[in-house]
Design a protein around this motif. Structure first.
Motif, PDB file in Angstrom:
ATOM      1  N   TYR A 115       0.843  -1.199   0.000  1.00 50.45           N
ATOM      2  CA  TYR A 115       0.000   0.000   0.000  1.00 50.45           C
ATOM      3  C   TYR A 115       0.878   1.249   0.000  1.00 50.45           C
ATOM      4  CZ  TYR A 115       0.263  -0.022   5.233  1.00 50.45           C
ATOM      5  OH  TYR A 115       0.655  -0.023   6.555  1.00 50.45           O
ATOM      6  N   THR A 116       0.315   2.344  -0.490  1.00 45.99           N
ATOM      7  CA  THR A 116       1.030   3.619  -0.623  1.00 45.99           C
ATOM      8  C   THR A 116       0.182   4.728  -0.015  1.00 45.99           C
ATOM      9  OG1 THR A 116       0.049   4.274  -2.747  1.00 45.99           O
ATOM     10  CG2 THR A 116       1.951   2.770  -2.822  1.00 45.99           C
ATOM     11  N   LEU A 117       0.679   5.949  -0.097  1.00 44.38           N
ATOM     12  CA  LEU A 117      -0.082   7.083   0.422  1.00 44.38           C
ATOM     13  C   LEU A 117      -1.395   7.270  -0.335  1.00 44.38           C
ATOM     14  CD1 LEU A 117       2.642   9.777   1.222  1.00 44.38           C
ATOM     15  CD2 LEU A 117       1.243   8.462   2.830  1.00 44.38           C
ATOM     16  N   ASP A 118      -1.450   6.799  -1.569  1.00 43.29           N
ATOM     17  CA  ASP A 118      -2.703   6.900  -2.322  1.00 43.29           C
ATOM     18  C   ASP A 118      -3.796   6.012  -1.738  1.00 43.29           C
ATOM     19  OD1 ASP A 118      -1.553   8.678  -4.098  1.00 43.29           O
ATOM     20  OD2 ASP A 118      -0.956   7.112  -5.516  1.00 43.29           O
ATOM     21  N   ASP A 119      -3.402   5.076  -0.867  1.00 41.78           N
ATOM     22  CA  ASP A 119      -4.357   4.125  -0.289  1.00 41.78           C
ATOM     23  C   ASP A 119      -4.815   4.503   1.118  1.00 41.78           C
ATOM     24  OD1 ASP A 119      -4.316   2.119  -2.437  1.00 41.78           O
ATOM     25  OD2 ASP A 119      -2.231   1.796  -1.828  1.00 41.78           O
ATOM     26  N   VAL A 120      -4.446   5.668   1.590  1.00 45.73           N
ATOM     27  CA  VAL A 120      -4.753   6.038   2.975  1.00 45.73           C
ATOM     28  C   VAL A 120      -6.247   5.929   3.263  1.00 45.73           C
ATOM     29  CG1 VAL A 120      -4.848   7.977   4.596  1.00 45.73           C
ATOM     30  CG2 VAL A 120      -2.712   7.448   3.413  1.00 45.73           C
ATOM     31  N   GLU A 121      -7.069   6.482   2.405  1.00 43.19           N
ATOM     32  CA  GLU A 121      -8.522   6.455   2.647  1.00 43.19           C
ATOM     33  C   GLU A 121      -9.027   5.016   2.688  1.00 43.19           C
ATOM     34  OE1 GLU A 121     -12.696   8.109   0.666  1.00 43.19           O
ATOM     35  OE2 GLU A 121     -10.771   8.983   0.075  1.00 43.19           O
ATOM     36  N   THR A 151       6.811   5.025   4.467  1.00 43.16           N
ATOM     37  CA  THR A 151       8.079   5.721   4.338  1.00 43.16           C
ATOM     38  C   THR A 151       9.222   4.932   4.953  1.00 43.16           C
ATOM     39  OG1 THR A 151       6.961   7.869   4.410  1.00 43.16           O
ATOM     40  CG2 THR A 151       9.323   7.857   4.882  1.00 43.16           C
ATOM     41  N   ARG A 152       8.995   4.363   6.140  1.00 43.82           N
ATOM     42  CA  ARG A 152      10.073   3.700   6.877  1.00 43.82           C
ATOM     43  C   ARG A 152      10.331   2.268   6.410  1.00 43.82           C
ATOM     44  NH1 ARG A 152      11.898   6.702  11.186  1.00 43.82           N
ATOM     45  NH2 ARG A 152      10.605   8.526  11.648  1.00 43.82           N
ATOM     46  N   PHE A 153       9.272   1.518   6.115  1.00 37.99           N
ATOM     47  CA  PHE A 153       9.468   0.141   5.677  1.00 37.99           C
ATOM     48  C   PHE A 153       8.333  -0.250   4.738  1.00 37.99           C
ATOM     49  CE2 PHE A 153      10.116  -4.557   6.987  1.00 37.99           C
ATOM     50  CZ  PHE A 153      11.060  -4.728   5.971  1.00 37.99           C
ATOM     51  N   PRO A 154       8.314   0.313   3.523  1.00 38.76           N
ATOM     52  CA  PRO A 154       7.204   0.057   2.595  1.00 38.76           C
ATOM     53  C   PRO A 154       7.086  -1.402   2.190  1.00 38.76           C
ATOM     54  CG  PRO A 154       9.023   1.207   1.490  1.00 38.76           C
ATOM     55  CD  PRO A 154       9.315   1.237   2.960  1.00 38.76           C
ATOM     56  N   GLU A 155       8.185  -2.151   2.265  1.00 45.72           N
ATOM     57  CA  GLU A 155       8.144  -3.560   1.859  1.00 45.72           C
ATOM     58  C   GLU A 155       7.208  -4.387   2.736  1.00 45.72           C
ATOM     59  OE1 GLU A 155      10.813  -1.774   2.485  1.00 45.72           O
ATOM     60  OE2 GLU A 155      12.388  -2.082   0.978  1.00 45.72           O
ATOM     61  N   TRP A 169      -6.295   3.292  12.253  1.00 39.02           N
ATOM     62  CA  TRP A 169      -5.111   3.922  11.677  1.00 39.02           C
ATOM     63  C   TRP A 169      -5.409   5.377  11.347  1.00 39.02           C
ATOM     64  CZ3 TRP A 169      -1.350   1.501  13.209  1.00 39.02           C
ATOM     65  CH2 TRP A 169      -1.034   0.179  12.922  1.00 39.02           C
ATOM     66  N   ASN A 170      -4.416   6.227  11.501  1.00 40.25           N
ATOM     67  CA  ASN A 170      -4.562   7.608  11.061  1.00 40.25           C
ATOM     68  C   ASN A 170      -3.550   7.889   9.956  1.00 40.25           C
ATOM     69  OD1 ASN A 170      -2.029   8.650  12.239  1.00 40.25           O
ATOM     70  ND2 ASN A 170      -3.036   8.325  14.215  1.00 40.25           N
ATOM     71  N   THR A 171      -3.715   9.022   9.301  1.00 37.39           N
ATOM     72  CA  THR A 171      -2.890   9.349   8.135  1.00 37.39           C
ATOM     73  C   THR A 171      -1.411   9.385   8.476  1.00 37.39           C
ATOM     74  OG1 THR A 171      -4.704  10.612   7.145  1.00 37.39           O
ATOM     75  CG2 THR A 171      -2.480  11.074   6.347  1.00 37.39           C
ATOM     76  N   GLU A 172      -1.056   9.923   9.630  1.00 38.26           N
ATOM     77  CA  GLU A 172       0.359  10.031   9.984  1.00 38.26           C
ATOM     78  C   GLU A 172       0.984   8.659  10.226  1.00 38.26           C
ATOM     79  OE1 GLU A 172       3.910  11.539  10.157  1.00 38.26           O
ATOM     80  OE2 GLU A 172       2.124  12.696   9.608  1.00 38.26           O
ATOM     81  N   GLN A 173       0.259   7.772  10.878  1.00 40.29           N
ATOM     82  CA  GLN A 173       0.774   6.413  11.074  1.00 40.29           C
ATOM     83  C   GLN A 173       1.018   5.730   9.730  1.00 40.29           C
ATOM     84  OE1 GLN A 173      -2.497   5.132  13.560  1.00 40.29           O
ATOM     85  NE2 GLN A 173      -1.152   4.843  15.325  1.00 40.29           N
ATOM     86  N   LEU A 174       0.051   5.823   8.828  1.00 36.40           N
ATOM     87  CA  LEU A 174       0.191   5.187   7.523  1.00 36.40           C
ATOM     88  C   LEU A 174       1.327   5.817   6.720  1.00 36.40           C
ATOM     89  CD1 LEU A 174      -3.608   4.854   6.733  1.00 36.40           C
ATOM     90  CD2 LEU A 174      -2.045   2.985   7.286  1.00 36.40           C
ATOM     91  N   ARG A 175       1.519   7.107   6.870  1.00 41.79           N
ATOM     92  CA  ARG A 175       2.637   7.774   6.202  1.00 41.79           C
ATOM     93  C   ARG A 175       3.973   7.205   6.690  1.00 41.79           C
ATOM     94  NH1 ARG A 175       2.481  12.532   3.702  1.00 41.79           N
ATOM     95  NH2 ARG A 175       0.532  13.078   4.771  1.00 41.79           N
ATOM     96  N   GLU A 176       4.063   6.965   7.993  1.00 39.61           N
ATOM     97  CA  GLU A 176       5.299   6.381   8.542  1.00 39.61           C
ATOM     98  C   GLU A 176       5.506   4.963   8.005  1.00 39.61           C
ATOM     99  OE1 GLU A 176       7.559   7.793  10.283  1.00 39.61           O
ATOM    100  OE2 GLU A 176       6.619   9.601  11.076  1.00 39.61           O
ATOM    101  N   HIS A 177       4.434   4.185   7.903  1.00 42.39           N
ATOM    102  CA  HIS A 177       4.550   2.809   7.416  1.00 42.39           C
ATOM    103  C   HIS A 177       5.151   2.768   6.015  1.00 42.39           C
ATOM    104  CE1 HIS A 177       0.858   1.565  10.098  1.00 42.39           C
ATOM    105  NE2 HIS A 177       1.880   2.007  10.809  1.00 42.39           N
TER     106      HIS A 177
END
Length: 220
Positions: free
Chosen positions: A21-27, A57-61, A47-55
């Motif tokens: 998943y990517t930032l485009d999938d937040v909703e 960014t830090r370990f997208p795999e 989940w909130n937007t900031e948590q998902l952004r960290e996911h």
């Protein structure tokens, strides 16, 4: 990661995609939480937007989702940790940084499961097991030693007067009792390596969790 597969939901074949998943999938990711944990479950625990952004960014795999018909129907998230923080005295909050994973350690050899969630309509279609299998593939691809995570034991409150949490886990493993989460993890190939107290605010599990491991069979 990107793969397609066919699952059967209510006897009908459904084409499912498992991908990062990517930032485009937040909703869509937040919608999974809303559908899986409707009120009176506290919205602030979704989940909130900031948590998902960290996911992502830090370990997208290890930020995985399942998609069917253009809609997200499940997700699984992980981070890398050092084994020194995964003994039986940790909590979900401490090891996952409250779900923000800002403590992700790129040098860690253990992939720790932050969460696994599937919307109710697809919970009997094997989506959770496919997400778990996909996370095992992340472990192998990155040459990690193992996957680890605390599993709820929501059936324990029925037996708490009869057995300790450790005894409960042993009896579920022995097939004497059944637990909806622990039994699922066992079917996915995870093995119990301990019991953690005060893991989550979880009355059904009496605040315990079973520490469940999958070892990379190719690790040296």
């Amino acid at each position: 990661m990107y793969k397609e597969l066919i699952v059967y939901s209510s006897g009908q074949p459904v084409r499912v995609i498992i991908r990062n998943y990517t930032l485009d999938d937040v909703e869509g990711m937040i919608d999974i939480q809303k559908e899986s944990f409707p009120p009176p479950f506290p919205a602030e625990l979704w989940w909130n937007t900031e948590q998902l952004r960290e996911h992502v960014t830090r370990f997208p795999e290890a930020a995985l989702c399942a998609e069917a018909g253009g809609k997200l129907i499940g997700s699984m998230t992980g981070l890398l940790v050092n084994d020194s923080i995964t003994g039986t005295d940790h909590s979900w909050d401490s090891v996952t940084d409250g779900g923000y994973i800002r403590n992700h350690d790129p040098q860690g050899e253990t992939l720790y499961v932050v969460d696994l969630c599937v919307v109710p309509a697809y919970r009997k279609a094997g989506i959770g097991k496919w997400l778990m299998q996909s996370m095992y593939e992340v472990v192998v691809h990155h040459r990690l030693r193992r996957l680890l995570g605390g599993g709820r034991i929501p059936g324990y409150h029925k037996y708490a007067s009869l057995a300790t949490a450790e005894e409960y886990v042993q009896r579920v493993v022995a097939g004497e009792w059944n637990d909806p989460v622990l039994s699922f993890l066992l079917r996915c190939g995870r093995m119990p390596v301990g019991v953690v107290s005060h893991y989550l605010e979880d009355e059904e599990s009496c605040h315990f969790a079973a520490l469940m491991e999958w070892r990379n069979p190719f690790w040296r």
